[in-house]
Design an enzyme around this catalytic site. Structure first.
Site, mmCIF file in Angstrom:
data_model
loop_
_atom_site.group_PDB
_atom_site.id
_atom_site.type_symbol
_atom_site.label_atom_id
_atom_site.label_comp_id
_atom_site.label_asym_id
_atom_site.label_seq_id
_atom_site.Cartn_x
_atom_site.Cartn_y
_atom_site.Cartn_z
ATOM 1 N N GLY A 15 0.820 -1.212 0.000
ATOM 2 C CA GLY A 15 0.000 0.000 0.000
ATOM 3 C C GLY A 15 0.853 1.260 0.000
ATOM 4 O O GLY A 15 0.550 2.239 -0.684
ATOM 5 N N ARG A 74 2.010 11.430 -8.322
ATOM 6 C CA ARG A 74 1.351 11.423 -6.997
ATOM 7 C C ARG A 74 2.158 10.675 -5.938
ATOM 8 O O ARG A 74 1.607 10.228 -4.925
ATOM 9 C CB ARG A 74 -0.045 10.805 -7.076
ATOM 10 C CG ARG A 74 -1.026 11.677 -7.820
ATOM 11 C CD ARG A 74 -2.397 11.047 -7.894
ATOM 12 N NE ARG A 74 -3.251 11.881 -8.713
ATOM 13 C CZ ARG A 74 -4.335 12.501 -8.274
ATOM 14 N NH1 ARG A 74 -4.722 12.384 -7.040
ATOM 15 N NH2 ARG A 74 -5.042 13.244 -9.093
ATOM 16 N N SER A 86 -0.834 -5.133 5.285
ATOM 17 C CA SER A 86 -1.043 -5.474 6.688
ATOM 18 C C SER A 86 -2.550 -5.529 6.924
ATOM 19 O O SER A 86 -3.332 -5.003 6.123
ATOM 20 C CB SER A 86 -0.383 -4.444 7.603
ATOM 21 O OG SER A 86 -0.981 -3.193 7.406
ATOM 22 N N ARG A 133 6.453 -4.054 12.755
ATOM 23 C CA ARG A 133 5.757 -4.256 11.482
ATOM 24 C C ARG A 133 6.755 -4.498 10.374
ATOM 25 O O ARG A 133 6.583 -5.344 9.518
ATOM 26 C CB ARG A 133 4.941 -3.000 11.112
ATOM 27 C CG ARG A 133 3.616 -2.939 11.782
ATOM 28 C CD ARG A 133 2.918 -1.646 11.441
ATOM 29 N NE ARG A 133 1.997 -1.332 12.512
ATOM 30 C CZ ARG A 133 0.733 -0.979 12.354
ATOM 31 N NH1 ARG A 133 0.241 -0.846 11.156
ATOM 32 N NH2 ARG A 133 -0.032 -0.731 13.373
ATOM 33 N N ARG A 155 -0.686 -8.435 -3.805
ATOM 34 C CA ARG A 155 -0.724 -7.382 -2.783
ATOM 35 C C ARG A 155 -0.013 -7.873 -1.534
ATOM 36 O O ARG A 155 -0.275 -8.992 -1.068
ATOM 37 C CB ARG A 155 -2.182 -7.023 -2.468
ATOM 38 C CG ARG A 155 -2.370 -6.293 -1.169
ATOM 39 C CD ARG A 155 -3.717 -5.603 -1.053
ATOM 40 N NE ARG A 155 -4.117 -5.404 0.315
ATOM 41 C CZ ARG A 155 -3.535 -4.564 1.182
ATOM 42 N NH1 ARG A 155 -2.501 -3.819 0.816
ATOM 43 N NH2 ARG A 155 -3.975 -4.458 2.413
ATOM 44 N N ASP A 164 -2.616 -5.435 13.738
ATOM 45 C CA ASP A 164 -3.486 -4.974 14.824
ATOM 46 C C ASP A 164 -4.439 -6.092 15.214
ATOM 47 O O ASP A 164 -4.881 -6.840 14.360
ATOM 48 C CB ASP A 164 -4.431 -3.838 14.383
ATOM 49 C CG ASP A 164 -3.741 -2.753 13.613
ATOM 50 O OD1 ASP A 164 -3.520 -1.700 14.200
ATOM 51 O OD2 ASP A 164 -3.442 -2.971 12.417
ATOM 52 N N ARG A 166 7.275 1.783 1.232
ATOM 53 C CA ARG A 166 7.543 0.349 1.320
ATOM 54 C C ARG A 166 7.958 -0.193 -0.049
ATOM 55 O O ARG A 166 8.824 -1.065 -0.135
ATOM 56 C CB ARG A 166 6.298 -0.359 1.830
ATOM 57 C CG ARG A 166 6.602 -1.723 2.278
ATOM 58 C CD ARG A 166 5.715 -2.122 3.415
ATOM 59 N NE ARG A 166 6.360 -1.957 4.696
ATOM 60 C CZ ARG A 166 5.737 -1.911 5.853
ATOM 61 N NH1 ARG A 166 4.440 -1.973 5.885
ATOM 62 N NH2 ARG A 166 6.409 -1.785 6.961
#
Ligand code: HPA
Length: 233
Positions: free
Chosen positions: A20, A43, A90, A215, A87, A202, A24
């Site tokens: 995402g 962007r 998390s 993470r 994909r 989470d 990363r």
């Protein structure tokens, strides 16, 4: 080129790893790819193409939410002739059986989103590609990495007051994230392949959260697994 992606068609590989977060994507390229180059920065949605163990691969960020991954994955499949998108994200867990940092694969995704309906498809559950799913499970077994298969809830609102009981017991969802339903729909609609894998960051029941550093570490195992799947397709 599209208005959202300045890469040339030949700059994008047939298989794309899709986190995402653009930072990363940058981290994955820097850590794992040889001879990589930045092929999109429109962007700030960075895309890098390079070589992993000698095989050409692209890593491109999706941004957050179904509308964002909807645009980028649609364009990659439709205008860049991409065959496979994995994909790497998390998720939050709705169930106690999953722990922070577990690796999870979404066999399918449920969503309240209107994304598929906008294309005339009224299904609220979208499935992964069998081919990518079995490659991923095989690779995980080979590497002795425990992976749990789940139905993901692709939520449109991070801060919503959600009914976890309904999502778990009536909709069959074990984890929550915000993109997979859109990705799986695009793959189905355009006759391509998609898979979503996550590390649990989470726990929505106990309210435990992974720290940023933790993470990062748990992400490593999943990324290496995804890269090995990607180059063996
Ligand atoms: N909600 C939605 N998306 C997420 C979450 C969450 O709690 N955790 C990681 N991705």
């Amino acid at each position: 080129m599209t208005v959202h992606n300045e890469a040339k068609k030949e700059d994008i590989a047939k298989t794309v790893l899709m986190p995402g977060d653009p930072m990363r994507a940058k981290m994955i390229a820097e850590k794992y790819l040889d001879d990589y180059k930045l092929v999109n920065s429109v962007r700030g949605m960075y895309a890098y193409t390079g070589f992993y163990k000698g095989k050409r691969i692209t890593v491109m960020a999706s941004g957050m939410g179904i509308p964002s991954i909807g645009i980028y994955s649609y364009e990659l499949y439709k205008f860049y002739d991409v065959d496979n998108i994995i994909r790497v994200g998390s998720c939050g867990t709705y169930i106690k059986d999953l722990n922070l940092y577990d690796v999870v694969v979404a066999y399918d995704a449920y969503s309240e989103s209107t994304y598929a309906k906008d294309f005339g498809d009224n299904n609220s559950i979208m499935k992964c590609s069998d081919k990518l799913y079995s490659s991923f499970k095989d690779m995980a077994n080979k590497n002795n990495i425990k992976v749990t298969s789940v139905r993901a809830h692709s939520s449109d609102s991070f801060y919503a007051d959600i009914n976890i009981d309904d999502l778990v017991n009536n909709k069959g969802c074990s984890v929550v994230e915000m993109e997979t339903f859109g990705l799986y729909f695009n793959a189905k609609y355009l006759n391509k392949n998609a898979l979503a894998i996550y590390t649990v960051s989470d726990n929505l029941i106990t309210k435990e959260k992974a720290t940023t550093e933790e993470r990062q570490n748990s992400f490593t195992e999943m990324i290496e697994l995804a890269l090995d799947v990607a180059i063996n397709l």
